[in-house]
Structures are given as C-alpha cells and as structure tokens.
Design a protein around this motif. Structure first.
Motif, PDB file in Angstrom:
ATOM      1  N   ARG A 266       0.832  -1.196   0.000  1.00 51.78           N
ATOM      2  CA  ARG A 266       0.000   0.000   0.000  1.00 51.78           C
ATOM      3  C   ARG A 266       0.874   1.256   0.000  1.00 51.78           C
ATOM      4  N   LEU A 267       1.928   1.239   0.823  1.00 50.72           N
ATOM      5  CA  LEU A 267       2.825   2.389   0.934  1.00 50.72           C
ATOM      6  C   LEU A 267       3.530   2.641  -0.399  1.00 50.72           C
ATOM      7  N   LYS A 268       3.909   1.552  -1.040  1.00 45.79           N
ATOM      8  CA  LYS A 268       4.599   1.650  -2.319  1.00 45.79           C
ATOM      9  C   LYS A 268       3.705   2.339  -3.354  1.00 45.79           C
ATOM     10  N   GLN A 269       2.430   1.955  -3.345  1.00 44.82           N
ATOM     11  CA  GLN A 269       1.468   2.583  -4.259  1.00 44.82           C
ATOM     12  C   GLN A 269       1.402   4.092  -4.053  1.00 44.82           C
ATOM     13  N   LEU A 270       1.581   4.510  -2.790  1.00 42.80           N
ATOM     14  CA  LEU A 270       1.504   5.932  -2.470  1.00 42.80           C
ATOM     15  C   LEU A 270       2.813   6.659  -2.781  1.00 42.80           C
ATOM     16  N   GLY A 271       3.793   5.919  -3.235  1.00 39.90           N
ATOM     17  CA  GLY A 271       5.078   6.535  -3.573  1.00 39.90           C
ATOM     18  C   GLY A 271       6.009   6.672  -2.388  1.00 39.90           C
ATOM     19  N   ILE A 272       5.718   5.905  -1.311  1.00 37.37           N
ATOM     20  CA  ILE A 272       6.571   5.949  -0.127  1.00 37.37           C
ATOM     21  C   ILE A 272       7.605   4.839  -0.232  1.00 37.37           C
ATOM     22  N   ARG A 273       8.854   5.173   0.053  1.00 35.61           N
ATOM     23  CA  ARG A 273       9.883   4.143   0.047  1.00 35.61           C
ATOM     24  C   ARG A 273       9.831   3.419   1.389  1.00 35.61           C
ATOM     25  N   ALA A 274       9.691   2.116   1.346  1.00 36.23           N
ATOM     26  CA  ALA A 274       9.645   1.348   2.592  1.00 36.23           C
ATOM     27  C   ALA A 274      10.892   0.471   2.690  1.00 36.23           C
ATOM     28  N   ILE A 275      11.613   0.614   3.794  1.00 32.94           N
ATOM     29  CA  ILE A 275      12.805  -0.219   3.996  1.00 32.94           C
ATOM     30  C   ILE A 275      12.422  -1.372   4.920  1.00 32.94           C
ATOM     31  N   ASN A 276      12.369  -2.572   4.351  1.00 40.32           N
ATOM     32  CA  ASN A 276      12.003  -3.763   5.121  1.00 40.32           C
ATOM     33  C   ASN A 276      12.945  -4.895   4.765  1.00 40.32           C
ATOM     34  N   PRO A 277      13.127  -5.841   5.670  1.00 40.71           N
ATOM     35  CA  PRO A 277      13.863  -7.041   5.285  1.00 40.71           C
ATOM     36  C   PRO A 277      13.122  -7.764   4.159  1.00 40.71           C
ATOM     37  N   THR A 278      13.844  -8.524   3.380  1.00 38.96           N
ATOM     38  CA  THR A 278      13.207  -9.209   2.253  1.00 38.96           C
ATOM     39  C   THR A 278      13.296 -10.718   2.424  1.00 38.96           C
ATOM     40  N   GLY A 279      12.629 -11.447   1.555  1.00 38.69           N
ATOM     41  CA  GLY A 279      12.655 -12.907   1.580  1.00 38.69           C
ATOM     42  C   GLY A 279      12.110 -13.431   2.898  1.00 38.69           C
ATOM     43  N   GLY A 280      12.688 -14.539   3.366  1.00 38.76           N
ATOM     44  CA  GLY A 280      12.231 -15.159   4.609  1.00 38.76           C
ATOM     45  C   GLY A 280      12.378 -14.229   5.803  1.00 38.76           C
ATOM     46  N   GLN A 281      13.362 -13.332   5.740  1.00 33.49           N
ATOM     47  CA  GLN A 281      13.601 -12.419   6.874  1.00 33.49           C
ATOM     48  C   GLN A 281      12.424 -11.474   7.103  1.00 33.49           C
ATOM     49  N   PHE A 282      11.628 -11.260   6.043  1.00 34.43           N
ATOM     50  CA  PHE A 282      10.452 -10.391   6.155  1.00 34.43           C
ATOM     51  C   PHE A 282       9.578 -10.830   7.325  1.00 34.43           C
ATOM     52  N   TYR A 283       9.501 -12.137   7.538  1.00 38.02           N
ATOM     53  CA  TYR A 283       8.594 -12.698   8.539  1.00 38.02           C
ATOM     54  C   TYR A 283       9.264 -12.933   9.889  1.00 38.02           C
ATOM     55  N   ALA A 284      10.553 -12.615   9.983  1.00 37.00           N
ATOM     56  CA  ALA A 284      11.311 -13.004  11.174  1.00 37.00           C
ATOM     57  C   ALA A 284      11.183 -11.980  12.292  1.00 37.00           C
ATOM     58  N   ASP A 285      11.557 -12.397  13.501  1.00 38.58           N
ATOM     59  CA  ASP A 285      11.714 -11.438  14.589  1.00 38.58           C
ATOM     60  C   ASP A 285      13.168 -11.468  15.048  1.00 38.58           C
ATOM     61  N   LEU A 286      14.046 -11.553  14.061  1.00 37.11           N
ATOM     62  CA  LEU A 286      15.478 -11.587  14.359  1.00 37.11           C
ATOM     63  C   LEU A 286      16.011 -10.159  14.443  1.00 37.11           C
ATOM     64  N   PRO A 287      17.089  -9.972  15.189  1.00 37.20           N
ATOM     65  CA  PRO A 287      17.642  -8.608  15.303  1.00 37.20           C
ATOM     66  C   PRO A 287      18.357  -8.175  14.023  1.00 37.20           C
ATOM     67  N   ILE A 288      17.582  -7.975  12.973  1.00 37.54           N
ATOM     68  CA  ILE A 288      18.149  -7.562  11.693  1.00 37.54           C
ATOM     69  C   ILE A 288      17.983  -6.055  11.560  1.00 37.54           C
ATOM     70  N   VAL A 289      19.093  -5.326  11.472  1.00 39.02           N
ATOM     71  CA  VAL A 289      19.025  -3.887  11.205  1.00 39.02           C
ATOM     72  C   VAL A 289      19.670  -3.674   9.845  1.00 39.02           C
ATOM     73  N   LEU A 290      18.850  -3.338   8.885  1.00 44.80           N
ATOM     74  CA  LEU A 290      19.364  -3.211   7.524  1.00 44.80           C
ATOM     75  C   LEU A 290      20.332  -2.028   7.417  1.00 44.80           C
ATOM     76  N   PRO A 291      21.432  -2.203   6.678  1.00 43.66           N
ATOM     77  CA  PRO A 291      22.379  -1.094   6.499  1.00 43.66           C
ATOM     78  C   PRO A 291      21.722   0.120   5.832  1.00 43.66           C
ATOM     79  N   GLU A 292      20.668  -0.141   5.040  1.00 47.88           N
ATOM     80  CA  GLU A 292      19.973   0.986   4.405  1.00 47.88           C
ATOM     81  C   GLU A 292      19.406   1.964   5.434  1.00 47.88           C
TER      82      GLU A 292
END
Lengths: 247, 361
Positions: A63-89
């Motif tokens: 939905r955010l993407k449709q609005l032209g908002i850049r969303a920084i999220n983990p991708t692939g399987g990590q999308f669903y994880a609750d691991l301490p992933i802090v993306l360098p982005e």
C-alpha cells in the motif's frame, strides 16, 4: 464543521516509539501517507520492529509503495522473522537523508533498544523522537506508568524524547470520551516530562464525533491500514497475496 | 489488550499463583507481562532453563493444589508432552496455553492451527486426554482461560487452550472479572500435597507397577473423559438457518475469516452457516451430526489453517451422511475472506452461482 490543523515537522527524522500495542505502526504508516500527500518531499519509512513478528508496518508495504513511499524492510524469509536484523539501508537513510524519514520502532524499552545501535548516527537536534501514548493500555494508563516508560525507552535507546503523540484508543470500541480522556492524561505526562504534545491521532470516524477545533493540538486522522484478516474486504488490494509478492 | 496480555491477566484473575515459562514467539508477551504482574499479586514467576524444566515445575507446583499454568508455542508444547502425560496420569489440574505457529519442526512464527491433533489426540504417551478449548476472540480467550482453571480443578486433569498466533498478537477491547480470592477456589483437601501433619502422607504419581492397579487408574481417567464428553461440549452457531445449503465447520480466528466470507455471500444471496467448535476435546460430534444431517444441508466444508486435521473429527461426526469437503492453508499463510468465498462457491457448485447472478439482477 470541525477545523483542525494537521501535524507539520521541521525536522527530517521522525522516530516513532511507544509501548506494545500503543498503535505505533498504524500511526507511522498514516503519518507517512500524510507527509507524502501534504508535502512535496519524498518520504521513507523503515520498519525497525525486531521484537514482534505480527502487525508491523511492513505489512502495509504494498500500500505504501502505491503511495510513492519508500519502505525499507527485510526481504525474503527475513520479512517474517523477529530476528535482530538492522538493515544497512536504515543507517544510510539516517546519515544521508532525502526528504522525511520515519522510523517505526518495536514496543517498550525492549523494542527501542535497537535504536542504541544507531544512536551515533543521529545528530542531536536533528530528529524528533515521539512517544505514541495509548492511555487504554495496561502500563500507560496513569502518569507514573507513562513517565516510567519514557525513562526506560530513553535509557535503552540512548536518544531523548522530543514529543508525545496522543493516540488513546480501544480499537473499534473507541469513543470521543476515550480520545479526550487520553488527551488529558497525555497533557499531564507532557507537563511532567517537559516535552510537548505534538499531535493527536484517532480514526477518522471517531474524530467526526470530536469537536477538534477546541483541542489546541494538531490532529492526524487515521485510516486503518494494518488489518486483521477477517477485516479485509474482498476487493482490498492490500491482502496477503500482495504482501507475499512484495516479500 | 493484546491477546497474550489478556490471557496472562485472565489467569491472574482466575487465581493463578504459579507461572513457569520458557520464551518463544509468538507468545513471549505473556511472560513479559507476568514478570511485572506476578510479583504484584504475590505469585511465583519463574523462567525455566527449558520447556522440559517448565513442564516438570508444573507437575510439582500443581501437586500442592495451587492454580498453576504455562504458555508456549508449538515446538515448546512438543517438549512438554512427557510431563503433560505424567500430570494426566497423576490427576493434576494444570492449564497449558498453546499459541500455535506453523510446523512441523521449528517451522515458522506466523499463525497456524496445525497442532490440533497433538492437542486433541494426546501428544504424549498413554491412555489419556486433555480437555481442549479454542477461542476466536480476545474476550473469549479471557473467558475460556478462567473456565480452563475451573475445569482443570473439576476434573483434576490438564486443560489446554489453543489459539493461533493471531489470538496472541492482536489487540481487542476486553472486560476482565475481579481477581477471585483463594478462599473462593475449589477445595483440594482430599488430594493435594499440603503437608502431612496430622494425616497420612500422600503420594502423587503416575507410576503403577501392578498392571491391575495401572488399569484401574486408566479406567478412572477414562470415566472422567466420558464425563467431559457428556458435560463439556461447547460450540457456537453463526447464521445457521433452513436457507443454508452448506455448513462450514471452522474454529479459532479462522472461523472469523469464515464469518466475513459468510456475511459477504449473504449480500450476494448465498446462504451459508457456520458451526464453530469451542471445545475441541470433547468434540461436538452429536451437535455437528444434528446440524449436518438437516434436510437443507447438501455438504459440509471444513476450513482450517492446517492440511485438514479437524476434518477427521468432522467426518467421524457426520458419519458419511453428507459429503465433507476441506479447504485450508498452512505454514503461517492465513486465507483471506475472498479465498474462503471462492471455496464455498466451488463446493456449492454451479447452482449457487446462478442464484448469485440472479440476485445481483
């Protein structure tokens, strides 16, 4: 007719923190939408919730993407994880910001701890850190509880609060009374903590029953974007299929 | 409240004084909440070194007659099965909450209902049953949590409440009763290990080396399970009417997704009813038979977030009188109302869509 002013921000980084279930993610995605619609600046939202795998802002990514908002999220399987992933982005977005950056952080001091790993990237005075306060929640239903949460989050995040968002609600059972009582408590907390009430947020349909012109605070009308599966109307593009394809 | 917090607070209101846990997503908030609240009510909060430790702490604490419970999620519940069997054998009242995630194995952390068989058919060894309750809202989770403690005491047997991850993680408004006082709880004078001063010592155990003695214990348990089947069947009907041609059987939050689909189909002139089991053991077999064999019902559709574990029980209940179909997603994928609608129309066949087009004009 209710006349109210929407929130505006001079600073470019807005960090959204608060207790579990205070409504941080819903406020963060709605604020992103408001800023992209009302300002001619690009808006980025980063999901920093690494403590809870359900109902995070990343679920509204399509939905955010449709609005032209850049969303920084983990991708692939990590999308669903609750691991301490802090993306360098995310670090990149803080240090070399373009337009407005909204950080949607996990709940309580445990969720805010992730900010301490990024604290050195923040320049004092260049960011807003806002507490989403829902006075209907068990541990923030009185002033002392809220002040305790403020202290705990500041300690674990190594950042300092600059304001409070009055977001008192009881989901679909929210009434004007609940919103106004919540604002009253938020003002008391604001006085004691020495940081302003930056805006009040509530569902559009609830705000319609509140005399917002007398509130003396900017108002952000919320549209629910993080839905439970049975709340999704069948023609809604924001269902799990779009989430899957986005992952 | 968030589901996990509401479950925790409901247990306190039910008079629980001992909570043992080992954290696991998606239910760790129960432990976080109780780490704060248990000391406030003078209870015991203890994080064990593993689920094995936790489940054996339950055995010990339950033996004292106090209200004890734990919460975990699928892999953690698997680790507790041995002690659950022991507690059933030793006739100990205990409440266990499983906020289910996708399996098998470590699986994933998103919602699933794939521990149905484990909960209702045993999981541990031996001739025993666990009474199983499945809420579909946070309020119902609160109400069933309190009921679970009462039923555990009534039958001196483990009671399990199972909810998928959404029950733990979502937020809904709830009403909580006052915390009940210890004096209001059922008496445990007859059996609990409360100190043998002035009476014969009691041994609480599941070991019976004499085969006749063991058989006797099993038969005592069996009588209890028969009584549960007579007295503890719980279910709810949604939009069940003589207009229905299809009956859905679904439980937990999956049933709420079905309700949305049913509501939308109603607007389109397609009448479907829902049978929602609330107790999974005892399973509402007779009641499902009664509803499914009504003249107007052509077929039964079981919808689950598993590959069809409850369907076996539904088939058994319907006894071949009507076709039983299945739809489900698993692994953490939650069907959308639209998916459910599509399946309903598929099962109902071309006639339903003709009617649907007509009603749309």
């Amino acid at each position: 007719m209710n006349i109210s002013r929407p929130p505006t921000f001079a600073k470019d980084i807005i960090v959204i923190v608060g207790g579990y279930g205070s409504g941080k993610s819903e406020v963060a995605v709605n604020l992103s939408r408001h800023l992209v619609v009302s300002q001619s600046q690009p808006v980025t939202i980063a999901d920093l919730d690494i403590v809870n795998p359900y109902f995070r802002s990343r679920e509204a990514a399509a939905r955010l993407k449709q609005l032209g908002i850049r969303a920084i999220n983990p991708t692939g399987g990590q999308f669903y994880a609750d691991l301490p992933i802090v993306l360098p982005e995310i670090k990149g977005a803080i240090e070399y910001r373009v337009g407005k950056l909204i950080l949607d952080v996990g709940g309580d001091d445990a969720g805010a701890r992730v900010l301490s790993s990024l604290a050195d990237s923040f320049v004092a005075g260049s960011y807003e850190m806002l507490l989403v306060l829902n006075a209907s929640r068990p541990f923030t239903s009185d002033v002392e509880g809220c002040l305790k949460m403020i202290r705990e989050i500041e300690s674990s995040s190594r950042l300092t609060f600059t304001g409070i968002i009055a977001n008192t609600h009881l989901m679909e059972d929210t009434t004007a009374r609940i919103v106004l009582d919540g604002l009253k408590l938020t003002r008391e907390v604001s006085d004691r903590a020495g940081v302003p009430v930056v805006f009040l947020s509530a569902l559009t349909e609830v705000l319609a029953t509140v005399e917002t012109s007398t509130l003396e605070a900017p108002v952000l009308a919320l549209e629910r974007m993080l839905l439970k599966p049975w709340e999704e109307k069948t023609a809604d593009p924001d269902n799990e299929d779009s989430r899957e394809s986005d992952a | 409240m968030k589901g996990n917090e509401a479950i925790a607070e409901a247990a306190l209101r039910a008079g629980a004084t001992n909570y043992f846990c080992y954290p696991i997503t998606p239910q760790s908030e129960v432990a976080e909440y109780l780490a704060r609240r248990m000391p406030e009510v003078g209870g015991v909060f203890l994080q064990g070194e593993s689920e094995l430790a936790v489940s054996n702490m339950l055995f010990g604490a339950a033996s004292t007659g106090k209200r004890v419970f734990t919460t975990s999620s699928s892999p953690g519940i698997s680790l507790m099965q041995e002690a659950i069997s022991y507690m059933a054998g030793a006739e100990l009242p205990v409440v266990i909450v499983n906020i289910m995630r996708g399996g098998p194995g470590l699986g994933g952390i998103l919602p699933a209902q794939s521990d149905y068989n484990q909960a209702t058919k045993g999981g541990g060894h031996g001739d025993y049953r666990v009474l199983v309750l499945a809420p579909s809202t946070i309020q119902e989770a609160v109400d069933l949590m309190i009921l679970a403690f009462d039923l555990a005491d009534k039958y001196r047997n483990p009671v399990m409440m199972i909810g998928d991850g959404m029950i733990g993680q979502m937020m809904e408004a709830v009403e909580l009763p006052e915390r009940c006082r210890e004096s209001e709880l059922p008496s445990n004078d007859e059996w609990a290990a409360t100190g043998a001063k002035g009476r014969e010592p009691r041994i609480i155990k599941s070991l019976f080396l004499d085969p006749v003695g063991l058989e006797n214990n099993v038969l005592i348990l069996h009588e209890k399970y028969k009584r549960m089947i007579r007295e503890e069947v719980r279910f709810e009907l949604y939009k069940v009417s003589p207009e229905n041609r299809l009956m859905i059987v679904s439980y937990g939050t999956m049933a709420r997704i079905c309700q949305t689909a049913i509501d939308e189909l109603e607007h389109e002139g397609v009448s479907v009813g829902l049978f929602r089991p609330v107790s999974l053991f005892p399973f509402p077999e007779n009641e499902i038979f009664k509803e499914a064999t009504k003249k107007n019902i052509r077929s039964v559709l079981t919808i689950e977030m598993s590959t069809g574990q409850m369907m076996d029980d539904v088939q058994k209940a319907v006894m071949g009188k009507k076709p039983v179909k299945f739809y489900g997603r698993t692994g953490g994928v939650v069907p959308a109302p639209e998916d459910v609608k599509e399946q309903i129309l598929k099962v109902m066949g071309p006639k339903s869509s003709t009617r649907r087009k007509k009603s749309r004009g």
